[in-house]
Design an enzyme around this catalytic site. Structure first.
Site, PDB file in Angstrom:
ATOM      1  N   GLU A 154       0.882  -1.162  -0.151  1.00  0.00           N
ATOM      2  CA  GLU A 154       0.149   0.045  -0.249  1.00  0.00           C
ATOM      3  C   GLU A 154       0.932   1.210   0.029  1.00  0.00           C
ATOM      4  O   GLU A 154       1.702   1.176   1.033  1.00  0.00           O
ATOM      5  CB  GLU A 154      -0.827   0.020   1.261  1.00  0.00           C
ATOM      6  CG  GLU A 154      -2.163   1.137   1.197  1.00  0.00           C
ATOM      7  CD  GLU A 154      -2.098   1.859   2.474  1.00  0.00           C
ATOM      8  OE1 GLU A 154      -2.431   1.190   3.596  1.00  0.00           O
ATOM      9  OE2 GLU A 154      -1.809   2.796   2.421  1.00  0.00           O
TER      10      GLU A 154
ATOM     11  N   CYS B 132      -2.710   7.694   5.160  1.00  0.00           N
ATOM     12  CA  CYS B 132      -2.823   7.282   3.590  1.00  0.00           C
ATOM     13  C   CYS B 132      -4.088   7.678   2.891  1.00  0.00           C
ATOM     14  O   CYS B 132      -3.978   7.824   1.628  1.00  0.00           O
ATOM     15  CB  CYS B 132      -2.877   5.819   3.552  1.00  0.00           C
ATOM     16  SG  CYS B 132      -2.520   4.753   4.692  1.00  0.00           S
TER      17      CYS B 132
END
Lengths: 526, 526
Positions: free
Chosen positions: A264, A301
């Site tokens: 990720e 994120c």
């Protein structure tokens, strides 16, 4: 519990002898006690070999016992007590309230995977009956999922608990039946040792095979490269920078036997303000956006790094309100000195791009690694022409993009790279435009939000924390939520295997009471 | 239907102008009429762009209509009539009875995916209720799978129908909602045109958007590289050689946006003869094994290229019986001149390896591309020391490996690379040894058979035609069977999306009547 500078290899706390590392307090710029020993090549090899050797024993552990192991890890983490929160706060600069919430999230995540394991639905048990009278006869075919093998996990700097030693990657890999070798994040070594020892205690308490979990410490990139290259490792979980994720992908693809990497990496999380919603809620949207942007010093994120609206009065009012809200935010301590420097540099670079105006800065930068928030604006043509404006700035910085019309807004949506999230703010009057944006955003993002803020990722069954490249290395998966377990499984088909050699989940009498697909029909036992 | 040398781009039959190619009859060594025009770069780009443009319209087609499209393709393939079988036989050297069976398999595969589409289980619809009273409140979260995007398909030489233009990759990608661009295999260009036009006719009959299917023709590797590199392509399906699959993986990984490659590459399908079974059924096992080995001139991915037994009288008797059975097999025509040459070379190389004895050759090699079967033997120590003995020989060649004891048999099982299948022949007296082999073989193979022969891959729900690298590029998937559809899907989460903008499969009232996971519980509507 006393932090001793240890790694964990198999059933032992081991002091690495290759070198020494210390944790660092980003608020005080002070190195912390104790020194941690780093892994030799032999340490790494031993951890990986033990993981490989543990695989068959661990995957044979009954599901109920595997679920108890996950729950016991949760209990052991809670049992560490306040020292875990104190150490994590000192190592990360994150406030204790946030870390207490993150600990609960970590614990609940382990409990969710315990439920997933007990349900057994992840096994995808599937049976096709033999058809001996058919020409040609059909054999008896049964399918289930089995674990891929040992998994290497790299924790993230920004979640020292929830995306680290006992975070989502570890929890889902253990749930799948995979032994795990974690490479401790150097930004929270003490936190890693505390949590690693909690996992070790749980493994011993639950009678798990030696090697089901190891924790390695090492400086620089070499240990990561060595871990991903090790033949015993069959999959990799990573949360971090795009450059880090791309490096691990290259290493994994260059192996004699390539293995999947679940990285990720980066996302700017486009945030679309549709005209009706913007006019109706200008102030509330501006303050909500700035709160989301500056939450955790922007170190999420899913931080909203790109805001798109249609030019006009409402958008101008939003800009003014957002600027004011941002100016009122005090500078917060960033996770590490490196992250802080990268943020300061990126903000400076952005200010120098032609066509980009600085709208506002947050409260003054103080001592330590404190980050001053930054808000920019530009028009859509500038954004579309300048790839640098798509780069993620890790921290509390965002850019507001003014579009002349709906077509330009759609063009921005079509232009952006793959994302973890995309948000639409819309009222009933915006439905037509929202409907036009939706198919494009589905192709761009793993999660689409209406009238909300992307920070805050629920750990549940329907969550997708993933998305097309470069948000992640593998858009087919999620790193948060129940289906994260699927990343670490592969199917095996059993043809005419005698019943006494079949795994329980595939036996005729379905002793585990699983939902199974039988001759093409999904069946649930009462 | 008349073969004209056409490609298909969008809704049109198009004559490629880059060059010309002809099909080749491997039995007569004759080039065939007509000449086929090859794709220019512009042709390729147009096919890929049309596929990309078709995506949103095609994935919005109701499931029932998508299922009808797949069924209509099946009908259109049957409507081609005998010319399809005649042409495929002339191009491949395969007998017409085999091709008629393969046509039925292809048609049934399309119908299976029509059922999969109607079931809608592949959407994995998952709903988590909002919890507005919780701190913090939980939003409404709903997840479904959507198609990855346009898929490039490369057919296999050995299945001109079932693994080609309308084969498993195309059927599962279309079922997932992905437009498909096929690169026709040069070994069966006429067959490809006939089937491609059947798909085109079905697409028009069912009102599918232009670009849902295209068929390109090209010489050499460049067109394949260009296709996999095209930004519109989001996944790749391939069945063929290891070198071909590895090349496509490299290209896909080097893209700005890497994409998944599903390559089914090479497998030698270890075949374990346990002592009880071997003693009880020596003759039957020998003749069954040789039949499986020489079926289709050994040109199956699941061909038994490695036989492992314990030394002794029964194994010696098996060797004698297998040698006799092999000698009685006449040489069959191979698919292409290139495959034939590679087979002859590989058989010669193997004969030169120290410690390897030739046990028998099949009937004499005739004219054309006929292949003489070959059977070798060696001891386990020789096999374990020589990686060349693990290489797949595509054709009717196999090696019998003598083990001194059970430990050596287990060592061979642990030593082999990833495989599509592994077979165990065992009676009740062999159960203990079979139980020891099983965990190792689960880690090595996608399908484990007892007391059967690996050739013959059922198209059903529980089938796995996949396996660890290098059998395939992605052990998490299968290229045959209902779950092959999962390769072309990714999850999207909808957070607080207004009901009128939700896809049907996620609405409260479940208008499609799908099985869904609701708040963690799998629910089936009555």
């Amino acid at each position: 519990m006393h932090i001793q500078g240890d790694m964990i290899i198999g059933r032992q706390a081991v002091r690495g002898s290759a070198g020494a590392l210390r944790a660092y307090n980003p608020a005080t710029h002070a190195e912390m006690e104790p020194a941690f020993g780093t892994a030799t090549e032999a340490d790494l090899d031993r951890a990986c070999r033990l993981a490989e050797q543990a695989l068959d024993a661990y995957r044979a552990v009954p599901l109920e016992q595997r679920a108890r192991f996950l729950e016991t890890i949760a209990e052991q983490i809670l049992a560490i007590g306040p020292v875990l929160i104190e150490r994590a706060s000192a190592e990360s600069g994150l406030p204790t309230a946030r870390l207490e919430g993150e600990r609960m999230r970590t614990v609940n995540q382990l409990r969710l995977f315990a439920k997933v394991v007990r349900d057994g639905h992840f096994l995808e048990a599937t049976l096709d009956s033999a058809l001996p009278q058919r020409t040609p006869p059909r054999p008896d075919l049964r399918m289930r999922k089995i674990p891929l093998g040992a998994v290497a996990v790299f924790g993230a700097s920004n979640f020292p608990l929830a995306f680290s030693v006992a975070g989502g990657d570890t929890a889902s890999a253990l749930a799948a039946g995979c032994p795990v070798v974690v490479k401790a994040h150097n930004a929270h070594l003490g936190t890693s040792e505390l949590v690693g020892k909690a996992i070790l205690a749980a493994a011993i308490e639950c009678g798990m095979p030696e090697g089901v979990f190891s924790l390695l410490i090492g400086e620089g990139n070499q240990i990561g490269a060595d871990l991903v290259s090790h033949p015993a490792i069959k999959a990799v979980g990573f949360t971090g920078s795009r450059s880090g994720g791309l490096a691990l992908m290259r290493i994994a693809n260059a192996r004699k036997e390539p293995v999947p990497v679940y990285a990720e990496m980066s996302s700017i999380n486009p945030f679309f303000l549709l005209p009706g919603a913007l006019a109706a809620n200008t102030q509330k949207l501006a303050s909500g956006f700035v709160d989301s942007l500056t939450l955790g010093v922007g170190q999420f994120c899913t931080n909203p790094g790109l805001v798109i609206g249609l030019e006009g009065e409402a958008f101008n009012a939003f800009c003014v309100a957002a600027a004011e809200a941002l100016q009122a935010k005090t500078a917060g301590t960033m996770l590490t000195a490196g992250i802080h420097k990268a943020y300061v540099d990126a903000v400076e670079r952005r200010a120098g791009i032609e066509g980009v105006q600085l709208l506002a800065r947050g409260g003054e930068q103080g001592a330590g690694c404190a980050a001053q928030a930054a808000l920019y604006q530009c028009d859509a043509a500038t954004f579309l022409a300048n790839p640098a404006l798509e780069e993620e700035i890790f921290g509390p910085a965002s850019i507001l993009v003014r579009c002349r019309d709906e077509a330009e807004m759609l063009a921005v949506a079509q232009h952006v790279e793959g994302q973890l999230t995309a948000t639409i703010h819309a009222t009933a009057s915006d439905r037509a435009l929202a409907g036009k944006l939706l198919p494009t955003l589905e192709r761009k993002a793993g999660r689409i939000l209406f009238n909300g803020f992307p920070t805050g990722v629920e750990v549940s069954h329907a969550m997708v924390h993933g998305g097309p490249f470069p948000a992640t290395s593998d858009s087919r998966t999620t790193s948060v939520g129940a289906t994260a377990i699927e990343r670490f499984l592969r199917p095996v088909c059993y043809q005419d295997v005698p019943s006494e050699l079949l795994p329980e989940e595939l036996r005729d009498d379905n002793p585990l009471g699983l939902a199974r697909v039988v001759d093409g029909e999904l069946t649930i036992t009462a």
